[in-house]
Motif scaffolding. Structure first.
Motif, short mmCIF file in Angstrom:
data_model
loop_
_atom_site.label_atom_id
_atom_site.label_comp_id
_atom_site.label_asym_id
_atom_site.label_seq_id
_atom_site.Cartn_x
_atom_site.Cartn_y
_atom_site.Cartn_z
N ARG A 164 79.11 83.29 -29.46
CA ARG A 164 79.38 84.19 -30.37
C ARG A 164 79.06 86.11 -29.68
NH1 ARG A 164 75.40 79.98 -31.38
NH2 ARG A 164 75.92 78.69 -33.30
N ALA A 188 88.82 80.61 -40.55
CA ALA A 188 88.71 81.64 -41.84
C ALA A 188 87.22 81.65 -41.98
CB ALA A 188 89.45 81.67 -42.76
N ASP A 189 86.48 82.69 -41.72
CA ASP A 189 85.36 82.90 -42.08
C ASP A 189 84.52 81.81 -41.68
OD1 ASP A 189 86.06 84.92 -43.57
OD2 ASP A 189 86.72 84.14 -45.26
N SER A 190 84.68 81.72 -40.56
CA SER A 190 83.30 80.31 -39.65
C SER A 190 83.22 80.84 -38.03
CB SER A 190 83.95 79.21 -40.13
OG SER A 190 85.12 79.23 -38.95
N GLU A 191 82.79 79.93 -37.11
CA GLU A 191 82.38 79.81 -36.16
C GLU A 191 83.53 78.13 -35.22
OE1 GLU A 191 78.18 79.77 -35.72
OE2 GLU A 191 77.83 82.62 -35.75
N GLY A 201 91.14 88.39 -34.90
CA GLY A 201 89.88 88.91 -34.78
C GLY A 201 89.95 89.33 -33.03
N SER A 224 95.24 79.75 -40.26
CA SER A 224 93.68 80.15 -39.08
C SER A 224 92.74 81.53 -40.15
CB SER A 224 93.80 80.44 -38.10
OG SER A 224 94.91 80.97 -37.55
N SER A 225 92.39 82.66 -39.20
CA SER A 225 91.81 83.63 -39.53
C SER A 225 93.35 84.90 -39.22
CB SER A 225 89.97 84.10 -39.55
OG SER A 225 90.40 84.06 -38.63
#
Length: 209
Positions: A100, A32-35, A21, A17-18
């Protein structure tokens, strides 16, 4: 390969995973780099059962004990997944509030991303349903909750602060109508259909008394 199954399978094989954050924890985060949201399972507050309804009945009290789950316009939705293994038991993932970015302050619209990935190291799992909360009372499945394009699993469970529980069986890729149920006295009562021509909009046709 089904996208849902593929994502679950990838994580069981050790996908990364990213980096953590804002808002992410050891129990949920973004791929990573997604929703795309992942969640960890099982949730220790929910007792596994061979009867999925026994798992569903535990969810609302547990979620409503989480931060801001009851605060209405200042509140927070939580989303998770119900899944099983070959042992025949159903489990709930830990719930995630990830969504979001939103403006700080009161809002009459709340959301959370339905998790696409469950991380449970015990083996190959089979997701059955997603669940999510509404931080208001008298808050049934919303129109976005019911739209066909927003369905990831075979079943969707939703509940409000009074623990009014509703269930959607969307039958997204089938010609038959979707079905909307409400939990009443330990049973599911059919309260409406979503006709095939209404699946894009999520409009309910109520069941006649």
């Amino acid at each position: 390969m089904n996208v849902r199954t593929g994502l679950v399978g990838m994580c069981l094989l050790g996908c990364a995973s990213s980096p953590r954050g804002a808002g992410e924890t050891e129990d949920y985060g973004f791929v990573a780099d997604s929703e795309i949201v992942w969640v960890r399972g099982p949730w220790e507050d929910i007792r596994p059962s061979g009867n999925v309804d026994e798992v569903i009945d535990q969810l609302c009290p547990a979620v409503m004990a989480l931060p801001r789950a009851r605060l209405g316009e200042y509140g927070q939705e939580y989303c998770g997944v119900i899944y099983s293994f070959e042992d025949g038991l159903y489990y709930a993932s830990k719930p995630s509030p990830l969504t979001r970015a939103a403006l700080v302050g009161p809002s009459k619209r709340k959301s959370c991303f339905s998790p696409a990935v469950v991380k449970d190291s015990r083996g190959q799992l089979e997701p059955l349903a997603d669940f999510h909360s509404h931080p208001w009372s008298s808050s049934p499945l919303s129109e976005p909750d019911r739209r066909g394009r927003n369905q990831r699993y075979r079943v969707r469970i939703q509940f409000d602060t009074t623990c009014r529980i509703q269930k959607l069986v969307p039958y997204v890729r089938e010609a038959r109508p979707g079905e909307v149920y409400e939990r009443q006295e330990g049973s599911w009562k059919l309260i409406g259909y979503i006709q095939p021509e209404d699946k894009d909009s999520g409009i309910i046709t109520p069941v006649q008394p």
